[in-house]
Write a protein that holds these residues in place. Structure first.
Motif, short mmCIF file in Angstrom:
data_model
loop_
_atom_site.label_atom_id
_atom_site.label_comp_id
_atom_site.label_asym_id
_atom_site.label_seq_id
_atom_site.Cartn_x
_atom_site.Cartn_y
_atom_site.Cartn_z
N GLU A 1 13.04 -116.62 -52.45
CA GLU A 1 14.30 -116.17 -51.84
C GLU A 1 15.35 -115.79 -52.91
N ASN B 1 11.76 -121.16 -41.54
CA ASN B 1 12.09 -122.35 -42.33
C ASN B 1 10.98 -123.38 -42.17
N GLY B 2 10.59 -123.97 -43.29
CA GLY B 2 9.59 -125.04 -43.24
C GLY B 2 8.17 -124.57 -43.05
N SER B 3 7.92 -123.26 -43.13
CA SER B 3 6.55 -122.77 -42.90
C SER B 3 5.66 -122.94 -44.14
N GLY B 4 6.27 -123.27 -45.29
CA GLY B 4 5.45 -123.56 -46.47
C GLY B 4 5.56 -122.54 -47.59
N LYS B 5 6.54 -121.64 -47.52
CA LYS B 5 6.66 -120.58 -48.54
C LYS B 5 6.89 -121.17 -49.94
N SER B 6 7.88 -122.07 -50.05
CA SER B 6 8.18 -122.64 -51.37
C SER B 6 7.00 -123.45 -51.88
N THR B 7 6.37 -124.17 -50.98
CA THR B 7 5.21 -124.99 -51.38
C THR B 7 4.10 -124.09 -51.91
N GLN C 1 14.12 -121.34 -55.73
CA GLN C 1 15.29 -121.24 -54.83
C GLN C 1 16.36 -122.15 -55.39
N LYS D 1 0.86 -135.74 -44.24
CA LYS D 1 1.27 -134.57 -43.45
C LYS D 1 0.81 -133.29 -44.15
N VAL E 1 1.40 -134.10 -47.97
CA VAL E 1 2.24 -135.16 -48.52
C VAL E 1 2.39 -136.23 -47.45
N VAL F 1 1.13 -129.69 -45.22
CA VAL F 1 2.22 -128.72 -45.38
C VAL F 1 1.64 -127.32 -45.54
N HIS G 1 13.78 -113.83 -46.59
CA HIS G 1 14.13 -114.08 -45.19
C HIS G 1 14.56 -112.80 -44.47
N1 LIG Z 1 7.88 -133.38 -51.25
C1 LIG Z 1 7.89 -133.26 -49.93
N2 LIG Z 1 7.85 -134.35 -49.14
C2 LIG Z 1 7.84 -134.25 -47.80
N3 LIG Z 1 7.86 -133.10 -47.13
C3 LIG Z 1 7.88 -131.98 -47.85
C4 LIG Z 1 7.89 -131.98 -49.28
N4 LIG Z 1 7.91 -130.71 -49.72
C5 LIG Z 1 7.92 -129.94 -48.62
N5 LIG Z 1 7.90 -130.68 -47.50
C6 LIG Z 1 7.92 -130.21 -46.12
O1 LIG Z 1 6.96 -129.18 -46.05
C7 LIG Z 1 7.41 -128.15 -45.15
C8 LIG Z 1 7.39 -126.80 -45.88
O2 LIG Z 1 8.41 -126.81 -46.86
P1 LIG Z 1 8.72 -125.52 -47.72
O3 LIG Z 1 9.92 -125.84 -48.55
O4 LIG Z 1 7.49 -125.11 -48.42
O5 LIG Z 1 9.08 -124.47 -46.58
P2 LIG Z 1 9.74 -123.02 -46.70
O6 LIG Z 1 8.92 -122.11 -45.88
O7 LIG Z 1 9.95 -122.66 -48.12
O8 LIG Z 1 11.14 -123.29 -45.98
P3 LIG Z 1 12.58 -122.57 -46.13
O9 LIG Z 1 12.44 -121.20 -45.51
O10 LIG Z 1 13.45 -123.46 -45.31
O11 LIG Z 1 12.95 -122.54 -47.58
C9 LIG Z 1 8.79 -128.57 -44.68
O12 LIG Z 1 8.66 -129.19 -43.42
C10 LIG Z 1 9.23 -129.56 -45.74
O13 LIG Z 1 10.12 -130.52 -45.21
#
Ligand SMILES: Nc1ncnc2c1ncn2[C@@H]1O[C@H](COP(=O)(O)OP(=O)(O)OP(=O)(O)O)[C@@H](O)[C@H]1O
Length: 304
Positions: A164, A37-43, A83, A15, A12, A17, A193
């Motif tokens: 989660e 946090n932010g490692s990309g699980k939700s993505t 989540q 960047k 995105v 992800v 987590h």
């Molecule tokens: N639409 C978006 N625009 C910009 N950055 C994004 C977007 N979606 C996700 N990110 C970034 O991508 C990275 C991964 O996000 P993601 O939510 O997948 O992480 P996560 O492992 O689920 O985190 P958490 O444990 O905090 O829930 C984060 O740095 C987030 O800020």
């Protein structure tokens, strides 16, 4: 139903992800998705659920690419519990759970007796029968979370993705939910987590770091002190808890990594296997003698 992803990437605004994610979750497996946090699980879960179009790579269910499926077909096969998912506040609990039957309902005739029976069973499974008439806005965070999970079960999917799901749940409902996910025949991929609960209830763990899969395997092979330090930046040991379940105990936050010595996210190819043995946290029979798990540095016999 088998879930596979090949070369999955999502970026995105320039960047990255998620990058180079290959995964294979076998039918009926319960796989935990872990990572800081932010490692990309939700993505990753959103890409697997068909809610986010990967920048490159593919997602398939039983070899059928999800990008070829209609929304209705996807919903008949895959349920996703997000989540902090929110729902129209005018609905009652039962209405929210009935939304899970939408892909099966008939536009003209509405929901059948079978649909209603499936909803009743899902409500009962999550302990929500008593709350079925309750307005959504009158629910606590944990009750809402359980209703979302009941809605996913009402879909009767072949695969369930959960982001989660234990976040708002008290310990009893965490144990009930994870026990249910571990016991079901459905394929389950669940972001968690709590690493000790992930170890206890998941057949296998996938570890994400910086958008890449850096380790995968049985919990004892992934939850090693080295990976915990390098990926989660904690000083931790793993070993059996007083009941004999593999658990993680934390000494604290890890010392900053030496430059160039961190876990290299796998640039393609399989994630590195972990090789360390867990240490003993407490004797499996010493629950009453040692209410606080003791850290002992001797290796444990491997679990069978
Ligand atoms: N639409 C978006 N625009 C910009 N950055 C994004 C977007 N979606 C996700 N990110 C970034 O991508 C990275 C991964 O996000 P993601 O939510 O997948 O992480 P996560 O492992 O689920 O985190 P958490 O444990 O905090 O829930 C984060 O740095 C987030 O800020």
């Amino acid at each position: 139903m088998r879930i596979t992803a090949e070369g999955l990437a999502w970026s995105v605004a320039g960047k990255s992800v998620l990058a180079g994610v290959d995964l294979d979750v076998a039918p009926g497996e319960t796989v935990g998705l872990i990572g800081p946090n932010g490692s990309g699980k939700s993505t990753l879960l959103r890409c697997l659920a068909g809610l986010r179009t990967p920048t490159s790579g593919s997602v398939a269910y039983d070899k059928e690419p999800i990008r070829l499926w209609s929304a209705r077909r996807t919903a008949r096969h895959v349920a996703f519990v997000e989540q902090a998912a929110d729902t129209d506040s005018d609905l009652r609990v039962e209405d929210v759970v009935t939304l899970g039957r939408t892909p099966f309902g008939d536009r003209w005739r509405g929901f059948s007796a079978r649909d209603r029976a499936v909803v009743a069973a899902a409500l009962a499974r999550l302990g929500l029968t008593e709350l079925r008439e309750r307005p959504w806005k009158a629910l606590s965070g944990g009750e809402r979370q359980r209703a979302h999970i009941a809605r996913a079960l009402a879909q009767q999917p072949y695969a369930i993705l959960l982001d989660e799901p234990t976040n708002h749940l008290d310990v009893k409902h965490q144990l009930e939910l994870l026990g249910l996910l571990a016991a079901t025949d459905q394929t389950v991929l669940v972001a968690l987590h709590d690493l000790s609960l992930a170890a206890r209830y998941c057949d296998r763990l996938l570890l994400l770091h910086g958008g890449r899969l850096v380790a995968e395997g049985p919990p004892r092979d992934v939850l090693t002190p080295r990976l915990l330090a390098e990926v989660f930046e904690v000083d931790a040991v793993t070993g059996p808890d007083p009941l004999g379940h593999l658990a993680v105990a934390y000494r604290g936050v890890a010392a900053p990594p030496v430059p160039g010595d961190a876990v290299a996210p796998a640039a393609g190819g399989p994630p590195a296997p972990a090789t360390e043995d867990p240490v003993v946290l407490a004797s499996p029979t010493s629950a009453t003698d040692h209410p606080t798990p003791e850290l002992v540095d001797s290796p444990t016999p491997k679990e069978t």
